[in-house]
Design a protein around this motif. Sequence first.
Motif, PDB file in Angstrom:
ATOM      1  N   TRP A   1       0.757  -1.062  -0.035  1.00 56.21           N
ATOM      2  CA  TRP A   1       0.025   0.107  -0.228  1.00 56.21           C
ATOM      3  C   TRP A   1       1.026   1.264  -0.134  1.00 56.21           C
ATOM      4  O   TRP A   1       0.634   2.331  -0.661  1.00 56.21           O
ATOM      5  CB  TRP A   1      -0.905  -0.052   1.303  1.00 56.21           C
ATOM      6  CG  TRP A   1      -1.613   0.982   1.459  1.00 56.21           C
ATOM      7  CD1 TRP A   1      -2.920   1.360   0.593  1.00 56.21           C
ATOM      8  CD2 TRP A   1      -1.537   2.536   2.126  1.00 56.21           C
ATOM      9  NE1 TRP A   1      -3.374   2.670   1.163  1.00 56.21           N
ATOM     10  CE2 TRP A   1      -2.591   3.110   1.989  1.00 56.21           C
ATOM     11  CE3 TRP A   1      -0.525   2.668   2.936  1.00 56.21           C
ATOM     12  CZ2 TRP A   1      -2.738   4.450   2.494  1.00 56.21           C
ATOM     13  CZ3 TRP A   1      -0.538   3.907   3.573  1.00 56.21           C
ATOM     14  CH2 TRP A   1      -1.669   4.824   3.247  1.00 56.21           C
TER      15      TRP A   1
ATOM     16  N   ARG B   1       2.144   1.790  -3.464  1.00 51.69           N
ATOM     17  CA  ARG B   1       1.331   2.440  -4.208  1.00 51.69           C
ATOM     18  C   ARG B   1       0.679   3.871  -4.047  1.00 51.69           C
ATOM     19  O   ARG B   1       0.702   5.019  -4.867  1.00 51.69           O
ATOM     20  CB  ARG B   1      -0.045   1.608  -4.362  1.00 51.69           C
ATOM     21  CG  ARG B   1       0.463   0.402  -5.247  1.00 51.69           C
ATOM     22  CD  ARG B   1      -1.310   0.150  -5.374  1.00 51.69           C
ATOM     23  NE  ARG B   1      -1.982  -0.709  -4.124  1.00 51.69           N
ATOM     24  CZ  ARG B   1      -1.542  -1.767  -3.484  1.00 51.69           C
ATOM     25  NH1 ARG B   1      -0.733  -2.472  -3.838  1.00 51.69           N
ATOM     26  NH2 ARG B   1      -2.257  -1.894  -2.330  1.00 51.69           N
ATOM     27  N   ARG B   2       0.939   4.283  -2.590  1.00 55.81           N
ATOM     28  CA  ARG B   2       0.175   5.665  -2.254  1.00 55.81           C
ATOM     29  C   ARG B   2       1.107   6.511  -2.389  1.00 55.81           C
ATOM     30  O   ARG B   2       0.953   7.719  -2.643  1.00 55.81           O
ATOM     31  CB  ARG B   2      -0.229   5.296  -0.769  1.00 55.81           C
ATOM     32  CG  ARG B   2      -0.460   6.713   0.100  1.00 55.81           C
ATOM     33  CD  ARG B   2      -1.800   6.971  -0.524  1.00 55.81           C
ATOM     34  NE  ARG B   2      -2.338   8.183   0.401  1.00 55.81           N
ATOM     35  CZ  ARG B   2      -1.702   9.432   0.198  1.00 55.81           C
ATOM     36  NH1 ARG B   2      -0.664   9.489  -0.667  1.00 55.81           N
ATOM     37  NH2 ARG B   2      -2.027  10.431   0.847  1.00 55.81           N
TER      38      ARG B   2
ATOM     39  N   ARG C   1       4.156   6.459  -4.149  1.00 58.91           N
ATOM     40  CA  ARG C   1       5.222   6.482  -5.343  1.00 58.91           C
ATOM     41  C   ARG C   1       4.810   7.702  -6.130  1.00 58.91           C
ATOM     42  O   ARG C   1       3.718   8.061  -6.381  1.00 58.91           O
ATOM     43  CB  ARG C   1       4.793   5.427  -6.324  1.00 58.91           C
ATOM     44  CG  ARG C   1       5.603   5.248  -7.512  1.00 58.91           C
ATOM     45  CD  ARG C   1       5.926   3.741  -7.970  1.00 58.91           C
ATOM     46  NE  ARG C   1       4.547   3.180  -8.148  1.00 58.91           N
ATOM     47  CZ  ARG C   1       4.104   2.007  -8.450  1.00 58.91           C
ATOM     48  NH1 ARG C   1       5.329   1.203  -8.478  1.00 58.91           N
ATOM     49  NH2 ARG C   1       3.170   1.628  -8.716  1.00 58.91           N
TER      50      ARG C   1
END
Lengths: 300, 304
Positions: free
Chosen positions: B295, B298-299, B301
């Motif tokens: 997570w 993804r959050r 990046r």
Amino acid sequence: MSLTSTSAVDPAVRFEPALMRRKLSGTVFYGLCVMAVGILLLALVMLLADVLVRGLPWLDWDFMTGGPSRRPANAGILPALVGSLMVGIIVGVVTFPVGIAAAIYLNEYASDSWVNRVLQTNISNLAGVPSIIYGILGLAVFVRLMELGSTILSAGLTLTLLILPVVIIASIEALRAVPNAQREGAYALGATRWQMVRGSVLPAASPGIMTGIILAMARAIGEAAPLILIGAFAFVTFLPNPFTGSYTVLPIQIYDWARRPQDDFAGIAAAAIIVILVLMLVLNALALILRARLSRHIQW
Amino acid sequence: MTSVPVPLTRRRPRSERVIETLLFLSAALGVLTTAGIVLVLVFQTLEFFQVVSPVEFFTGTRWSAGIRPYAWGVLPLVSGTILVATIAMIVAVPVGLLAAVLLSDYASPRVRATVKPLLETIAGIPTIVLGFFAVNFLAPQVLIPILGKQNIGTFSALSGGIIVGLLVTPLIASISDDAMRAVPRGMREGAYAMGATKFEVIRKVVFPAAISGIMASIILAASRAIGETMIVSLAVGDKPQLTFDPTESVQTMTAFIAQIAIGETAQGSVQFKALFAVAATLLVFTLVLNLLSGWVVRRFRTEY
């Protein structure tokens, strides 16, 4: 400092103290970075030195060819060494086809469907499962359900499940590094997808894949936690049979000796550690050599 | 998912379909593995809960599997695990990040090509060897002389934790190094053009830009530290107790599993069932950390 006086000073002089301070903090930081790496390398050196000093006096031919004994002076590691090698071979033999096949499917065949996304996510999550949990799975599935018993075969299969995700991830990396022009060239010659993979992509990716498999075998040989549950804790004085009967492996033998309070047992544990480290070194060197040989003809 | 070209023809000979099925089955083996792990742990844990109530398991503060009266409160094992992992991270995070900065921004390509594999060697050493080092070197020759014999014994959370930290440091260093090297050169040069010193460029440009990779590496290292077995079962001892004193001997979840598996415990006994309940708890801990790491990537990046 008042406004008029600052504007009167030459800017180069005005910034001088601040710049000095900024550069000094940079130097201190650089020193810390060097220290961090220094600490790590020092720990590595201390570890090797400690093991060598303790272990070398015990390391002789009798130690290499003997079996375990209640007296350290008579103890040897042959059954454990043979057990480790057999486990390593089983891991290599099973991992080779299955790991490569899975990687080929995920990189060359899988379309962007939810099934394939689940497969991919699942493999990266499996790589994060603690190794001792794989031991529990191996105990339930291989030892009990498939009734293979606490044997080298069960141990090898359990460790295969443990390292497969790592091998698959490394193999996918290797396949990804092959340029698409290779694939298009093969299709242009009329190849089917499998012909393309087998004739064009796989040979090009083989150095990376083989390196990944050998390094994974080294990891499996050094792994002890899952095998505690697969019954590797045996007092084995004979050479093991891979399919029946009890066995032990090097890391477990080391664990058994290291737990005893007497100094002499620490000595033979250290000697066994030297053997396992040499084994790892050989496997790593093998991976390097193989990589160099296989990639000799590859040029894009 | 894949960006490889596909054949233009849709016609597939039967042999091709057979091969594709075999390849798919290999990839699906992972799902079977996951299903196997979950099923085994869930069923055995449910059996354990028929003997011991879940309330006692999750809230009890005493764990005694060997000595009567038995007590099945998992909290001491959880606290032992967290204590060791925290010590490990206190060692691994600063050392690993500083090493990563050295590799990515200070070292010449030649130094980097030598030092990085050397650091990764540490992560490749069998963990039993690291455990041996903790018991035979770190505790008797470093910790006891420094802290005094009356303050710390051969087995302590501190000694095990430091060595677990040593094990996971290369993981942080290696992944963070990759993340910081992935920060484009132009961003560094822009900062230099503004007159920033090298330290300022690293601290204010490179580090924030690479933060998703760095955080992911730290979480993965924590997950590795929680699941580590051999070092802790050798060096930390086997005294389950609810304490956060690093000089005490404690027991982690993994060390308990190893202890039961080594001992001559009958397979139908409560002790053996407890092994599965503890393993399930351990798996939940690592799973949460692994999901968290995904997570975070993804959050946070940022693409350049």
